[in-house]
Design an enzyme around this catalytic site. Structure first.
Site, PDB file in Angstrom:
ATOM      1  N   TYR A 126       2.222  -6.376  29.820  1.00 16.89           N
ATOM      2  CA  TYR A 126       2.929  -5.437  30.646  1.00 16.89           C
ATOM      3  C   TYR A 126       2.293  -5.157  31.957  1.00 16.89           C
ATOM      4  O   TYR A 126       3.146  -5.208  32.877  1.00 16.89           O
ATOM      5  CB  TYR A 126       2.877  -4.051  29.546  1.00 16.89           C
ATOM      6  CG  TYR A 126       3.470  -2.771  30.442  1.00 16.89           C
ATOM      7  CD1 TYR A 126       4.674  -2.675  30.474  1.00 16.89           C
ATOM      8  CD2 TYR A 126       2.614  -2.117  31.040  1.00 16.89           C
ATOM      9  CE1 TYR A 126       5.339  -1.511  31.292  1.00 16.89           C
ATOM     10  CE2 TYR A 126       3.155  -0.937  31.622  1.00 16.89           C
ATOM     11  CZ  TYR A 126       4.320  -0.645  31.719  1.00 16.89           C
ATOM     12  OH  TYR A 126       4.887   0.296  32.459  1.00 16.89           O
TER      13      TYR A 126
ATOM     14  N   LYS B  21      11.228  -4.263  34.219  1.00 13.28           N
ATOM     15  CA  LYS B  21      11.406  -3.776  32.872  1.00 13.28           C
ATOM     16  C   LYS B  21      12.958  -4.352  32.976  1.00 13.28           C
ATOM     17  O   LYS B  21      13.426  -4.682  31.816  1.00 13.28           O
ATOM     18  CB  LYS B  21      11.499  -2.404  32.974  1.00 13.28           C
ATOM     19  CG  LYS B  21      10.020  -1.940  32.716  1.00 13.28           C
ATOM     20  CD  LYS B  21      10.024  -0.425  32.589  1.00 13.28           C
ATOM     21  CE  LYS B  21       8.492   0.129  32.671  1.00 13.28           C
ATOM     22  NZ  LYS B  21       8.727   1.721  32.874  1.00 13.28           N
TER      23      LYS B  21
ATOM     24  N   SER C 212       7.957  -1.044  37.711  1.00 17.63           N
ATOM     25  CA  SER C 212       8.963  -0.722  36.648  1.00 17.63           C
ATOM     26  C   SER C 212      10.218  -1.480  36.719  1.00 17.63           C
ATOM     27  O   SER C 212      11.138  -1.697  35.865  1.00 17.63           O
ATOM     28  CB  SER C 212       9.466   0.695  36.301  1.00 17.63           C
ATOM     29  OG  SER C 212       8.088   1.345  35.682  1.00 17.63           O
TER      30      SER C 212
ATOM     31  N   VAL D 226       7.223   2.377  40.779  1.00 23.10           N
ATOM     32  CA  VAL D 226       6.101   3.036  41.483  1.00 23.10           C
ATOM     33  C   VAL D 226       5.418   2.541  42.657  1.00 23.10           C
ATOM     34  O   VAL D 226       4.685   3.138  43.279  1.00 23.10           O
ATOM     35  CB  VAL D 226       5.081   3.774  40.535  1.00 23.10           C
ATOM     36  CG1 VAL D 226       5.683   4.818  39.583  1.00 23.10           C
ATOM     37  CG2 VAL D 226       4.301   2.885  39.829  1.00 23.10           C
TER      38      VAL D 226
ATOM     39  N   TYR E  47      14.477   7.475  35.387  1.00 27.82           N
ATOM     40  CA  TYR E  47      13.863   8.395  34.358  1.00 27.82           C
ATOM     41  C   TYR E  47      14.727   9.545  34.333  1.00 27.82           C
ATOM     42  O   TYR E  47      15.673   9.719  34.325  1.00 27.82           O
ATOM     43  CB  TYR E  47      12.550   8.334  34.441  1.00 27.82           C
ATOM     44  CG  TYR E  47      11.908   6.810  34.929  1.00 27.82           C
ATOM     45  CD1 TYR E  47      11.752   6.138  33.448  1.00 27.82           C
ATOM     46  CD2 TYR E  47      11.477   6.477  35.866  1.00 27.82           C
ATOM     47  CE1 TYR E  47      11.050   4.933  33.612  1.00 27.82           C
ATOM     48  CE2 TYR E  47      11.138   5.059  36.138  1.00 27.82           C
ATOM     49  CZ  TYR E  47      10.963   4.295  35.107  1.00 27.82           C
ATOM     50  OH  TYR E  47      10.357   3.051  35.252  1.00 27.82           O
TER      51      TYR E  47
END
Ligand code: DON
Length: 304
Positions: free
Chosen positions: A188, A66, A63, A258, A240
């Protein structure tokens, strides 16, 4: 500031957290990583740097990617990007689908999976060769042409990515995806599979910390105001449903993945990348979170 001494302390004191957490196994290929590794790389102003442990070992950035894709989409679309995506913390797990349904297919922010899928869709619409352009952008940011995707990780996630598939279909049902769902997912999974080490991440985030200016890499240009906004989203949404806790305990903008990597930085002072594969219940590196908390506590250098 004696960064070297502080990092040595961080290394020793965070050892108590080495056994905490579990490696991500929902992407089978990720579970093959040796879980006991730990690396840290600090890039400070004036080209000073300090590193310890497995700081040059490659891992899956997941992530953290991103931030790079958001930067590209923001540069391409400008303010119009916010018509398709919000900037509020979600308070939900990174892959939650619940909020997306009752908020009519507009993801809360670009860092939850739903938001990153919309960003992926934007890049597919605007770029001729989005994978190559993403890789080139990241290589330029990190000043390292060796950075590449790990197709095994991408394939492994593709085979088990039912959650992301349901998110992209929900988005498409709400007309917030323009390209075929399979193409969006493929891009992705590739962005998440980019392999980098702590050194490359610390370098790649130097422009976000204004250690390198102006922000112009590959064909991507961001104004000071755009960089400020991306940093604000990292502070409020980078971890998050643990973003509040990260701001409370560490006090820096940052982003986790992760794969066990975390990048964080203090504008105008330093970037710091840590990596340790075992994750806490929120999907963030257990030892990495503790290491950063120790670092800002011992150095007294958080943004607050
Ligand atoms: O979509 C996924 O589940 C992964 N490719 C990325 C998730 C992730 O890294 C969340 N971060 N902590």
């Amino acid at each position: 500031m004696n960064y070297s001494q502080i990092l040595q302390k961080v290394y020793t004191e965070s050892q108590a957290y080495a056994s905490k957490g579990n490696i991500a196994n929902y992407i089978p290929e990720l579970s093959k990583v040796n879980p006991d590794q730990f690396g840290v790389f600090l890039q400070a102003k004036n080209d000073q740097h300090f590193e310890l442990g497995d700081s040059q070992e490659l891992f899956s950035i997941q992530s953290i990617s991103k931030v790079f894709t958001l930067s590209m989409a923001f540069s391409l679309l400008g303010e119009n990007i916010w018509k398709r995506i919000g900037v509020e913390p979600s308070g939900s797990p990174f892959n939650s689908i619940v909020q997306l349904e009752y908020e009519n297919g507009i993801p809360r922010n670009p860092f939850i999976n739903a938001g990153a899928l919309v960003i992926a869709d934007i890049l597919l619409s605007y770029l001729d060769n989005p994978k190559a352009e993403l890789l080139h952008f990241v290589q330029e940011l990190a000043q390292d042409k060796s950075i590449t995707f790990d197709p095994k990780i991408a394939q492994s996630e593709k085979e088990t990515g039912h959650h992301n598939a349901s998110l992209v279909h929900m988005l498409k049902a709400h007309r917030n995806i323009n390209n075929p769902c399979e193409d969006v997912l493929d891009f992705y999974y590739y962005q998440c599979s980019i392999a980098m080490n702590c050194k490359q991440l610390a370098q790649a985030f130097s422009p976000y910390a204004s250690l390198i200016e102006p922000f112009h890499f590959s064909s991507i240009t961001l104004s000071k105001s755009q960089v400020k906004r991306i940093n604000a989203i990292m502070l409020s949404c980078g971890f998050y449903d643990e973003s509040g806790e990260f701001a409370f305990k560490v006090g820096l903008p940052g982003k986790s993945g992760v794969g066990g990597g975390i990048i964080a930085f203090h504008p105008d002072k330093y970037t710091i990348a840590v990596w340790s594969p075992k994750l806490n219940k929120k999907g963030n590196s257990a030892r990495g979170m503790k290491a950063l908390e120790l670092f800002t506590t011992l150095s007294g250098q958080s943004i607050f």
